[in-house]
Design an enzyme around this catalytic site. Sequence first.
Site, PDB file in Angstrom:
ATOM      1  N   ARG A 371       0.851  -1.191   0.000  1.00  0.00           N
ATOM      2  CA  ARG A 371       0.000   0.000   0.000  1.00  0.00           C
ATOM      3  C   ARG A 371       0.890   1.245   0.000  1.00  0.00           C
ATOM      4  O   ARG A 371       1.657   1.449   0.944  1.00  0.00           O
ATOM      5  CB  ARG A 371      -0.906   0.033   1.247  1.00  0.00           C
ATOM      6  CG  ARG A 371      -1.793  -1.175   1.423  1.00  0.00           C
ATOM      7  CD  ARG A 371      -3.111  -1.090   0.676  1.00  0.00           C
ATOM      8  NE  ARG A 371      -3.745  -2.411   0.586  1.00  0.00           N
ATOM      9  CZ  ARG A 371      -4.618  -2.885   1.475  1.00  0.00           C
ATOM     10  NH1 ARG A 371      -4.993  -2.152   2.490  1.00  0.00           N
ATOM     11  NH2 ARG A 371      -5.122  -4.094   1.314  1.00  0.00           N
ATOM     12  N   GLU A 373       0.628   4.129   0.925  1.00  0.00           N
ATOM     13  CA  GLU A 373      -0.133   5.044   1.753  1.00  0.00           C
ATOM     14  C   GLU A 373       0.831   5.818   2.644  1.00  0.00           C
ATOM     15  O   GLU A 373       1.624   5.214   3.360  1.00  0.00           O
ATOM     16  CB  GLU A 373      -1.098   4.219   2.615  1.00  0.00           C
ATOM     17  CG  GLU A 373      -2.256   4.986   3.155  1.00  0.00           C
ATOM     18  CD  GLU A 373      -3.267   4.035   3.806  1.00  0.00           C
ATOM     19  OE1 GLU A 373      -4.205   4.542   4.421  1.00  0.00           O
ATOM     20  OE2 GLU A 373      -3.097   2.798   3.710  1.00  0.00           O
ATOM     21  N   ARG A 379      -0.258   1.445  13.078  1.00  0.00           N
ATOM     22  CA  ARG A 379      -1.077   0.409  12.437  1.00  0.00           C
ATOM     23  C   ARG A 379      -0.708   0.175  10.977  1.00  0.00           C
ATOM     24  O   ARG A 379      -1.228  -0.724  10.344  1.00  0.00           O
ATOM     25  CB  ARG A 379      -2.567   0.785  12.477  1.00  0.00           C
ATOM     26  CG  ARG A 379      -3.210   0.806  13.839  1.00  0.00           C
ATOM     27  CD  ARG A 379      -4.729   0.973  13.753  1.00  0.00           C
ATOM     28  NE  ARG A 379      -5.123   1.996  12.799  1.00  0.00           N
ATOM     29  CZ  ARG A 379      -5.079   3.319  13.043  1.00  0.00           C
ATOM     30  NH1 ARG A 379      -4.631   3.748  14.197  1.00  0.00           N
ATOM     31  NH2 ARG A 379      -5.474   4.183  12.132  1.00  0.00           N
ATOM     32  N   HIS A 380       0.168   1.017  10.419  1.00  0.00           N
ATOM     33  CA  HIS A 380       0.404   0.969   8.978  1.00  0.00           C
ATOM     34  C   HIS A 380       1.838   0.620   8.598  1.00  0.00           C
ATOM     35  O   HIS A 380       2.780   1.051   9.239  1.00  0.00           O
ATOM     36  CB  HIS A 380       0.041   2.316   8.346  1.00  0.00           C
ATOM     37  CG  HIS A 380      -1.434   2.576   8.331  1.00  0.00           C
ATOM     38  ND1 HIS A 380      -2.073   3.229   9.345  1.00  0.00           N
ATOM     39  CD2 HIS A 380      -2.397   2.245   7.420  1.00  0.00           C
ATOM     40  CE1 HIS A 380      -3.376   3.302   9.073  1.00  0.00           C
ATOM     41  NE2 HIS A 380      -3.598   2.709   7.914  1.00  0.00           N
ATOM     42  N   GLU A 528      -9.611  -3.446  13.998  1.00  0.00           N
ATOM     43  CA  GLU A 528      -9.945  -4.322  12.880  1.00  0.00           C
ATOM     44  C   GLU A 528      -8.723  -5.129  12.447  1.00  0.00           C
ATOM     45  O   GLU A 528      -7.636  -4.600  12.307  1.00  0.00           O
ATOM     46  CB  GLU A 528     -10.443  -3.449  11.719  1.00  0.00           C
ATOM     47  CG  GLU A 528     -10.896  -4.199  10.503  1.00  0.00           C
ATOM     48  CD  GLU A 528      -9.879  -4.156   9.374  1.00  0.00           C
ATOM     49  OE1 GLU A 528      -9.339  -3.070   9.094  1.00  0.00           O
ATOM     50  OE2 GLU A 528      -9.614  -5.226   8.788  1.00  0.00           O
ATOM     51  N   SER A 531     -11.214  -8.190   7.054  1.00  0.00           N
ATOM     52  CA  SER A 531     -12.413  -7.825   6.311  1.00  0.00           C
ATOM     53  C   SER A 531     -12.792  -9.012   5.448  1.00  0.00           C
ATOM     54  O   SER A 531     -11.926  -9.627   4.826  1.00  0.00           O
ATOM     55  CB  SER A 531     -12.146  -6.624   5.405  1.00  0.00           C
ATOM     56  OG  SER A 531     -12.263  -5.446   6.142  1.00  0.00           O
ATOM     57  N   ARG A 582      -1.011  -7.244  12.259  1.00  0.00           N
ATOM     58  CA  ARG A 582      -1.957  -6.750  13.266  1.00  0.00           C
ATOM     59  C   ARG A 582      -2.368  -7.841  14.245  1.00  0.00           C
ATOM     60  O   ARG A 582      -2.475  -7.600  15.446  1.00  0.00           O
ATOM     61  CB  ARG A 582      -3.192  -6.171  12.579  1.00  0.00           C
ATOM     62  CG  ARG A 582      -2.868  -4.895  11.825  1.00  0.00           C
ATOM     63  CD  ARG A 582      -4.110  -4.278  11.231  1.00  0.00           C
ATOM     64  NE  ARG A 582      -3.774  -3.034  10.536  1.00  0.00           N
ATOM     65  CZ  ARG A 582      -4.658  -2.187  10.044  1.00  0.00           C
ATOM     66  NH1 ARG A 582      -5.947  -2.447  10.155  1.00  0.00           N
ATOM     67  NH2 ARG A 582      -4.279  -1.091   9.430  1.00  0.00           N
TER      68      ARG A 582
END
Lengths: 608, 608
Positions: A371, A373, A379-380, A528, A531, A582
């Site tokens: 990602r 991002e 968390r990333h 989370e 998903s 995570r």
Amino acid sequence: MADAPATDPAQAAAAAAASPSNNPSPPTGDNGGDAGGEKQSKKGAKKAEAKAKKEAEKARKAAEREAAEAARKAAGGAAGGEDLAKDNYGDPNHTTKVEAERVHLRDLGEEHVGKSVKVRGWVQNSRMQGAKMCFVELREERNWAVQGVITASAEGKPVSRPMVKWVGALPLESFVLVEATVQKPLEPVKSCKVSLYELHITKCYLVARGPEVLGLGLAAANRAISSFDDEEHPAPAASAAAAAAAAADGTTAVEAAREGVEGVTLDGVPAASMITHLNNPVMHKRAPVQQAIADVRMATRKLFAEYLDSQGFVQFEPPCLIGAASEGGANVFVLPYFDKTACLAQSPQFYKQIEIAGGRKRVYCIGPVFRAENSNTPRHMTEFTGLDLEMEIEDDYHEVQDMLEKTLLYIFRGLAERCAEQIETIRAVYPSEDFLLPEPGKEVRLTFAEGQRLLREEGPEEFRNVSDFEDMSTPQEKALGALIRAKYNTDFYVLDKFPEEARPFYALEDPADPRVTNAYDFFMRGQEILSGGQRIHDPALLEARIRKKGIDPNSPGIKEYIDVFRSAGVPPHGGGGIGLDRVVAWFLNLPSVHLTSYYPRTPKRLLP
Amino acid sequence: MADAPATDPAQAAAAAAASPSNNPSPPTGDNGGDAGGEKQSKKGAKKAEAKAKKEAEKARKAAEREAAEAARKAAGGAAGGEDLAKDNYGDPNHTTKVEAERVHLRDLGEEHVGKSVKVRGWVQNSRMQGAKMCFVELREERNWAVQGVITASAEGKPVSRPMVKWVGALPLESFVLVEATVQKPLEPVKSCKVSLYELHITKCYLVARGPEVLGLGLAAANRAISSFDDEEHPAPAASAAAAAAAAADGTTAVEAAREGVEGVTLDGVPAASMITHLNNPVMHKRAPVQQAIADVRMATRKLFAEYLDSQGFVQFEPPCLIGAASEGGANVFVLPYFDKTACLAQSPQFYKQIEIAGGRKRVYCIGPVFRAENSNTPRHMTEFTGLDLEMEIEDDYHEVQDMLEKTLLYIFRGLAERCAEQIETIRAVYPSEDFLLPEPGKEVRLTFAEGQRLLREEGPEEFRNVSDFEDMSTPQEKALGALIRAKYNTDFYVLDKFPEEARPFYALEDPADPRVTNAYDFFMRGQEILSGGQRIHDPALLEARIRKKGIDPNSPGIKEYIDVFRSAGVPPHGGGGIGLDRVVAWFLNLPSVHLTSYYPRTPKRLLP
């Protein structure tokens, strides 16, 4: 075997009596060489580093001269100037072999007592006791360390005074090959994991020399990291400077490095920062806590695969290089690919579905996803490991939800069982409470709307107006996690029936209420980690939803995706993607996913 | 359970007697819809495709009308215009459930005979036998298929004539849910893997409709691919055109698609080409041969991990995104990374070594590696899977070689044992001889120089002058492979002591002869599958060799690499990297590694 002298048990007991395990103050756990130092400019640090190196080298040479001198003296009293132990230590070319039985520290047992064994490991700590004796802690892997004792005998063999001094002067984190007799100390050695046995060293060869000054000492490397703000400063050099300053007042650099640097901070950077660790990757990884986290991570991967294998899943490998961004154009890494442009996969979503369309009933994959991002949060990461599965649905989409829930429960229970030792090691550094699991048969599954109602009715003031059809924010999720923990006594739960607007184009709308989808998230401690849901398998329905989401069904990547379902009948199916980093981080209640990764990748970090 | 009618054994026997398993000519194995077609321009193909679609739709509607008509007629003779079987088939909304016992085809056994079961699968072939009976082959996974029979009864239930006709008209590769009674055919059904049982269908629901015309039929998808020249032509459409032509003379498009298209080639592209397959990924993957290859690939991965787990190795995850090209600047993919530039890892080499330096004793990793090499050969891909290991060396670098050899032998023996069924399936398409293994204790290890001597003395004319200190070419390797097979009766062997010039900067020179290294290659059928050896663990030696290779020891990536060995004492170590794709391809003697990959990536191919 065993060319070491047989040990007289009475003599061994006497040696044990002299051991520091009987001493109320064992060797300090501080392995020195911390990345601490005085406040100074970067330029100053560099100069100081160079100076420290010079001083350290000088100090080392002085120590060597002194050792040689001592050898001469000691030998003088024994056999005409000769060091009778000279074949039992040293060996710069490390070609010497030791013939004794090779024993790993974790296997040391009663059957070895009194026997000669061969051990290899790192010098994790050492302390001279007068001129004739030295204690040296040897570490093999993780926190498996043992106390070694080396004592010069009156006749100068197998151990002479120069040999003791040489061993005592070995830089920390040097790797040595040792022959020793296993003995039982009178009291357990508190400073070592192997506390019931001691090694009485008879031979010691240097296999790989450690540096005079460590960039990061083991004790510091094993402390909790509190700062994860990863600005790439140059590698810390201030500890070397501190050592140099110490060396100036007569102590050697090595000795200085072992003392007084704990707690000292670099210019604006706290000592226990992730930067210091990542700039010292070798010592970061030697820290028992990091090896224990790595073990938990790998056990998680294995438990995931193990459970799915038992449920008839087959593993497959999705590609990393793909022709078009699979889930929208944002956050995707793009690269030139010969005469084309390639993207790095953001998830294996499409490929899992192609496998199901291609005739596999149940598939999973474990691999990197990317990602682009620019998020600098705990968390990333830009590269992380996905645990993904996809399966045919026979009667109801809850079949997938059940499978995911069982898989995670299998992982959590397996970790508690298989990694008890590692979890203990980790908790000594990062304290945490047990991860609460629901009782079997009482798994907690709320709908998204039920979760929002709980927040509205029992949550903090600011969430009194949350909507059933708008996605949750991270603070909402955390608040809900706390409410659920209080109410259901679990840190693990599922929110089902997410609003249509919050889910991607491939999510199937609930046939009974198209405002929501047959899709869910799983949570750990209010965060989370998964998903999942049912996908659309009917090409006409898929095309319609893609249009509804404002995407052109003929755009690159999307057309090929719909074609998959047009090209042959594809049964109903669903699946989910779990973020491995995570799961590990929140299971252990670590402050950041960066701690769980072997080589964390963030917008600011590509090294090592 | 079983709301299906109980079956009269006598009646079942009669049905079985009528089954095509007793017929010398079973349904043709041709599943039609091949990517064949007349020679034509691409533009023409598109037009023809559109026309074919129209015709197919027309034909489908006609068939539906006809079926409804037949239903009306059949019902007329029974219960006042009603189709008494109407609840037993169809279901466009696929919400119907079947209550009978769910059985997987591979589990069908004597205990099921006479019982009603639930089965889900793809219609892989079907054939009407008059107006009252239809044979339909159902496939579940890989080549697990069974013959289904559906027969209209005189009273019109549970099966009516319209129901039989509807089943017979289902497009191939539609996915259906079936209730059926298990019966034994009088003779084994030759066309199906499940040959000892037959399903007498009582209910049949359409879960997912296949296309009227398949882009690639199953039989074609399961044929050997001979052309791997991957120029990305547009997806083939000629079969649709052929079908349209056939439809014009009165047959339906579906029927036309099943006939006469085999062997027809597209414009310049042979039907059995990799392009056709990769442009039809779903049918490519449904081919039993491809699923069997995938099974062998995954078994190889698992066997690798399994053996190393048993030997005390721990798995780890190296990064894909790295800050600098690890092994030289050529062949590396480069991409923008926020304000930096990132590379895709060409191997996990440095990271395996950091793990060893970081205190793990034995590590392995399994993951993607990337080469930006513009090579369009059957041996190359731009993304492939590496099986890598690294371990401490205690006494001798052959410890690593032993471990690699044992690992591969464990894999080869494990594959022969666990994948016998898959290997048989693959050989039916890609014939091969057994992969010859050395007898235990007689593993073949030659030095590179011995290999070259063998080539000079017994090899082809052109290799009479090969040198002991120059790397081998691919033709040399293959010639040597043939010589070794003849001499030692093995397809698996090792060449040790590669010349210094042929090895990268991290390879350790032989202390006894620096013209060669402690490094080796492993071969399968004359092709390299593994490179390995001892690495340099001494930072001074490493820096010297890096300079000797003409590399600046302070260049990005290299400096950080040497720093690893400077930052703490690192024990001697070595390892190797295995190309998973090659191991699978050469073990099975496949014509290309592209066949072993789930989503092959070549300079011309990024889709699907």
